[in-house]
Structure formats: C-alpha cells, structure tokens
Design a protein around this motif. Structure first.
Motif, PDB file in Angstrom:
ATOM      1  N   LEU A   1      -5.668  11.237 -16.133  1.00  0.00           N
ATOM      2  CA  LEU A   1      -6.575  10.735 -17.175  1.00  0.00           C
ATOM      3  C   LEU A   1      -7.921  11.447 -17.106  1.00  0.00           C
ATOM      4  CD1 LEU A   1      -5.948   6.887 -17.219  1.00  0.00           C
ATOM      5  CD2 LEU A   1      -5.499   8.540 -19.022  1.00  0.00           C
ATOM      6  N   SER A   2      -8.434  11.647 -15.868  1.00  0.00           N
ATOM      7  CA  SER A   2      -9.732  12.319 -15.728  1.00  0.00           C
ATOM      8  C   SER A   2      -9.673  13.725 -16.295  1.00  0.00           C
ATOM      9  CB  SER A   2     -10.132  12.421 -14.259  1.00  0.00           C
ATOM     10  OG  SER A   2     -10.170  11.159 -13.680  1.00  0.00           O
ATOM     11  N   PHE A   3      -8.610  14.461 -15.935  1.00  0.00           N
ATOM     12  CA  PHE A   3      -8.501  15.834 -16.431  1.00  0.00           C
ATOM     13  C   PHE A   3      -8.435  15.843 -17.944  1.00  0.00           C
ATOM     14  CE2 PHE A   3      -7.015  17.084 -12.100  1.00  0.00           C
ATOM     15  CZ  PHE A   3      -8.071  17.943 -11.863  1.00  0.00           C
TER      16      PHE A   3
ATOM     17  N   ARG B   1      -1.105   5.196  -8.656  1.00  0.00           N
ATOM     18  CA  ARG B   1      -2.272   4.855  -9.480  1.00  0.00           C
ATOM     19  C   ARG B   1      -3.296   5.983  -9.461  1.00  0.00           C
ATOM     20  NH1 ARG B   1      -3.943  -1.069  -7.782  1.00  0.00           N
ATOM     21  NH2 ARG B   1      -2.450  -0.813  -6.103  1.00  0.00           N
ATOM     22  N   PHE B   2      -3.425   6.581  -8.276  1.00  0.00           N
ATOM     23  CA  PHE B   2      -4.368   7.689  -8.141  1.00  0.00           C
ATOM     24  C   PHE B   2      -3.970   8.864  -9.028  1.00  0.00           C
ATOM     25  CE2 PHE B   2      -5.579  11.610  -5.811  1.00  0.00           C
ATOM     26  CZ  PHE B   2      -6.920  11.544  -6.087  1.00  0.00           C
TER      27      PHE B   2
ATOM     28  N   CYS C   1      -4.894   8.194 -12.549  1.00  0.00           N
ATOM     29  CA  CYS C   1      -6.332   8.368 -12.758  1.00  0.00           C
ATOM     30  C   CYS C   1      -6.714   9.843 -12.801  1.00  0.00           C
ATOM     31  CB  CYS C   1      -7.127   7.694 -11.648  1.00  0.00           C
ATOM     32  SG  CYS C   1      -7.112   5.925 -11.808  1.00  0.00           S
ATOM     33  N   LEU C   2      -6.066  10.620 -11.940  1.00  0.00           N
ATOM     34  CA  LEU C   2      -6.340  12.051 -11.874  1.00  0.00           C
ATOM     35  C   LEU C   2      -6.023  12.707 -13.214  1.00  0.00           C
ATOM     36  CD1 LEU C   2      -7.274  13.458  -9.297  1.00  0.00           C
ATOM     37  CD2 LEU C   2      -4.961  14.334  -9.025  1.00  0.00           C
TER      38      LEU C   2
ATOM     39  N   LEU D   1      -9.650  13.614 -20.029  1.00  0.00           N
ATOM     40  CA  LEU D   1     -10.976  13.290 -20.564  1.00  0.00           C
ATOM     41  C   LEU D   1     -11.890  14.502 -20.481  1.00  0.00           C
ATOM     42  CD1 LEU D   1     -12.122   9.770 -19.366  1.00  0.00           C
ATOM     43  CD2 LEU D   1     -11.587  10.547 -21.645  1.00  0.00           C
ATOM     44  N   ILE D   2     -11.886  15.162 -19.318  1.00  0.00           N
ATOM     45  CA  ILE D   2     -12.795  16.302 -19.122  1.00  0.00           C
ATOM     46  C   ILE D   2     -12.480  17.390 -20.135  1.00  0.00           C
ATOM     47  CG2 ILE D   2     -13.419  18.155 -17.531  1.00  0.00           C
ATOM     48  CD1 ILE D   2     -12.896  16.092 -15.252  1.00  0.00           C
TER      49      ILE D   2
ATOM     50  N   GLU E   1       0.840  -1.191   0.000  1.00  0.00           N
ATOM     51  CA  GLU E   1       0.000   0.000   0.000  1.00  0.00           C
ATOM     52  C   GLU E   1       0.878   1.246   0.000  1.00  0.00           C
ATOM     53  OE1 GLU E   1      -2.416  -0.637   3.429  1.00  0.00           O
ATOM     54  OE2 GLU E   1      -2.850  -2.625   2.640  1.00  0.00           O
TER      55      GLU E   1
ATOM     56  N   VAL F   1      -0.756   2.940  -4.373  1.00  0.00           N
ATOM     57  CA  VAL F   1      -2.093   3.527  -4.462  1.00  0.00           C
ATOM     58  C   VAL F   1      -1.994   4.961  -4.971  1.00  0.00           C
ATOM     59  CG1 VAL F   1      -4.085   4.300  -3.136  1.00  0.00           C
ATOM     60  CG2 VAL F   1      -3.049   2.097  -2.642  1.00  0.00           C
ATOM     61  N   PHE F   2      -1.014   5.677  -4.424  1.00  0.00           N
ATOM     62  CA  PHE F   2      -0.872   7.074  -4.794  1.00  0.00           C
ATOM     63  C   PHE F   2      -0.548   7.238  -6.260  1.00  0.00           C
ATOM     64  CE2 PHE F   2      -0.597   9.366  -0.664  1.00  0.00           C
ATOM     65  CZ  PHE F   2      -1.441  10.387  -1.071  1.00  0.00           C
TER      66      PHE F   2
END
Lengths: 287, 161
Positions: A18-20, A11-12, A15-16, A22-23, A4, A8-9
């Motif tokens: 990638l989200s930006f 990967r986070f 994702c962060l 996509l948006i 851990e 996790v960080f």
C-alpha cells in the motif's frame, strides 16, 4: 488473541505494498489531492492547537498595549495612509495612461486584481521544505497554484488546498522556480529557490546581459501563475565566469518571507481578458 | 471490560495526538533538524507494550495522517512507521525485558532504519532536500528512557492493556 509471526508479516506486506502504491501514485499523478484534503480537515484542529499560544500572546499584547502606544500607532498609520493615498492618486493616472497606451498598441489590458487576506498559522512542515500553512482554503475560493504575496512582494504559491487551510510553497524552496524579468532592462530569467530564506538563484542570464547589482527583479507573468510586475527580489551578487555560458547571479527576496504573518492571495486577471497561454505549473524538477 | 477498552483507546489516541502536535510545533531554525521523531517513539512504545492493539496496520494509518500533517509524499512516513511497528511487534517480548540502555540503543537502530527509509523515498520522489535529518536519531534515542517512563505510567494508571 492473534497468533504472532505470519499474521504480523502478512499485515506488514500489505502495508508495504500500500505504501509503495501511495508513493508512486502521489508522485506521478494528482489523484490523491482529494484524499489529502479530506484528511487535512481532520488534522486542522492540531494546527489550530499548536498555533494557539502564538495567537494568545498576540491577542494579550494587543489587549494590554497602552493608550499612548495605540495613539502613536494610529498616528503612524494615518501618516502612512496619507502617503499611500497620495501615491495612489498618481498611480491611478498612470494606470489610465498605461491602459490608453496599451489600447493604442492593441495589447491586452491588465486591471485591478482580486485579492484575499490570509494569516499564517504558526506550525511547521518538514524542516527542509519552505512551506507555510495559511488559514484560508477552498471555502474562500483558494485554488492550487495560486500566487501569494505580502506587502513587499511575491512570497510563493499554494500547493495543497484544503477546505479550511492551504499549504503554500515559498519561492525560496529548492523545488520552486518562477519566471522573472529585470525591471530596469527587461532581461528575462528564471528565479530558482535555494533552500535559504535569504537567497534565490537567477538562472539563464547570459554573461553580456544588461544587469547590475541592486537591480529590482519583478515577476514577468510568463509562467502563467504569477501576475506580472510584482517585486521578487533585488540582485545582490553577480559573478561572471568567462568559461560558463551564464552568469551566476544571486537575488535577495523582496518579501519578508521569514517574518510575514499576513499574506495576500491573488487571483489572476478576470477571464474576459485574453491571458497568455497558461503554463500548468512553475515547479521545476530538482535543479 | 469494554469501558476499559475504550479508555485505553482514548489514551493511546491522545498520546499520538500530542506527538502530532509536538511534530508541528514551531522551533528555531537551528533546532529543527534535532526535533525528535515523536510519533515514531510513541508508536514504538505502544506496539511494544500492547502489540495486540497497536500494530502494523495502526502504524500505517497513523503514518498516512503524519504525511498529510507535515506535507510529505503520501505513504512515506506510513512506510517508515509500518517497518518500525513490524519490528517492534515481532521482538516485543525481548524488548520488554531489556534494560533502558539496551532499549535505547535498539531504538536508535530502528530510527536509523526509519530515517534511511524516509530519505530513500525522498530520493525516489525527487525531493531535492531530504525531509528528515539523521540528527533526529540522536535526540530521539536520548529521549526514549524518559518517554518510556512517562508512557508506562500512563499505561498503568489508565489500565491500558
């Protein structure tokens, strides 16, 4: 097992980012429509499952409706059909006359438009957005930005089109605007959604324009999306403010936006006719 | 072992599918703002109970699907769910030993963050009316204890680990 913490960080963070991405891409460009359409096919069964109880109730009600009710409905429909056919006779002569007059004036002729019937699925999108999901998609030739009508008037236009279904934005969505004209006087304006199913705002009508409560407002066809001459709404309230440049006008939508279940997709005039230069979209930025 | 794995994946997938269906279930107009954040709650449970299986990446992909399902900006729910999953995975050991009440309040806090994030993205994307209401936080937090018990039973009976 994964450790851990950093894992996790990291990967986070991925994702962060990638989200930006996509948006931003979804906001600025239309490139993600195909991704959306593909994923929507996978999710379509969920829509069908959620819609199933509604369909079942309707089907059962139809099955168990009595002979007498059916006869009554049949009679009513016959009467309605007769009346509509009677009106149609007159409409045909009027249309021919209109064509002739237009030919005299040397303007483009608008003739019968292709339509397709669709049925609403009883599912919801976000609570604030006035969007509906309809069971017709690319496979039936539906395209993004296609006008949608019900028996009473203009309902909205498609925004996302998937192979089997499509999402349409209603004219009452706050993001939606369309070009309209007052049927009686020909005054042009923009009808903007308010977020309430029972109301539209009519913008940019000067204080001295020829307009009255109860006037029918129809689509003007100038936005290049909606065909001209279909009812949009009836003027409900007019408030003149001497200091403001434009009157504040409220419109009650003509289409049964909250209850309609059957809708019609309309194709614009066939390409051989000269259409006015198409404006890409009627969607206005936030008013 | 692999059979058990498969069954676990199926159960988790099924619970998320049900959450999806509940998200698009038609509700009367007054109740729409109160609709619980079903997907966020279910994901929160699984990333607390089995963080090795349901983590940030899973949450992100489910978020993209949710965006498509409800027609929001792509990446909006993905971002929110990834943040929730990240926090839950980091603190999963502490969350597990908390009482229902404590879990419920942590859940409310995380959903507050989630809704705020979604609304910031709405603002950024120029959506005039926010796509989620803060009222969902209340219903979701009240629902958490029941959802927790149901999903715990599912996990135990189904042997998801």
């Amino acid at each position: 097992m994964f450790a851990e913490g950093p894992s996790v960080f990291s990967r986070f963070i991925v994702c962060l980012v990638l989200s930006f991405l996509l948006i931003v891409i979804d906001q600025r460009q239309q490139r993600l429509e195909s991704v959306r359409a593909t994923l929507a096919v996978v999710l379509y069964p969920i829509h069908l499952v959620v819609d199933f109880p509604t369909t079942l109730v309707r089907a059962t009600a139809e099955k168990f409706s009595s002979r007498r009710e059916l006869r009554a409905a049949n009679e009513r429909l016959r009467a309605e059909n007769l009346e509509l056919r009677f009106r149609m006779q007159r409409y045909q002569t009027l249309e021919r006359e209109n064509e002739r007059l237009r030919a005299l004036l040397d303007t483009s002729v608008m003739v019968g438009q292709k339509v397709l019937a669709g049925e609403l699925l009883a599912v919801e999108t976000t609570p604030s957005a006035h969007e509906i999901i309809i069971n017709q998609g690319v496979r039936s030739g539906v395209f993004p930005g296609q006008p949608i009508l019900d028996a009473e008037g203009i309902m909205g236009q498609t925004v996302h089109v998937n192979p089997f279904s499509s999402t349409a934005m209603l004219i009452t969505d706050p993001r939606h605007a369309l070009s309209v004209a007052v049927n009686r006087s020909g005054v042009r304006a923009i009808a903007v959604g308010t977020g309430s199913m029972a109301q539209l705002d009519l913008n940019f009508i000067p204080n001295n324009a020829d307009i009255a409560e109860g006037d029918l407002v129809v689509s003007s066809g100038m936005d290049g999306v909606f065909p001209a001459g279909y009812p949009v709404g009836v003027i409900e309230v007019i408030e003149f403010e001497p200091t403001a440049p434009f009157a504040r006008i409220k419109l009650r939508p003509h289409a049964d936006l909250a209850h309609a279940r059957e809708v019609l997709f309309v194709w614009p005039q066939t390409p051989e006719q000269d259409t006015p230069a198409a404006v890409p979209a009627t969607e206005a930025p936030a008013p | 072992m692999s059979l058990r794995n498969l069954r676990g994946t199926l159960l988790i997938g099924l619970s998320i599918l049900i959450a999806f269906a509940l998200t698009v279930l038609p509700l009367p107009a007054w109740a729409q703002a109160w609709r619980p954040a079903w997907v966020a709650l279910v994901l929160m449970y699984w990333s607390m109970a089995v963080p090795e299986r349901v983590g940030v990446i899973t949450a992100w992909f489910i978020g993209v699907l949710l965006d498509v399902l409800v027609g929001t900006t792509l990446g909006q729910h993905a971002l929110g769910l990834a943040v929730i999953a990240c926090l839950t995975v980091i603190y999963h050991k502490r969350l597990r030993v908390f009482s229902q009440l404590q879990q419920g309040s942590i859940c409310a806090g995380m959903l507050l963050l989630y809704v705020t994030l979604l609304r910031i993205v709405d603002r950024f994307a120029g959506v005039p009316v926010p796509s989620v209401s803060y009222l969902t936080v209340v219903t979701s937090a009240l629902l958490w204890p029941w959802l927790f018990i149901i999903l715990r039973d599912v996990r135990r009976k189904g042997g998801v680990r």
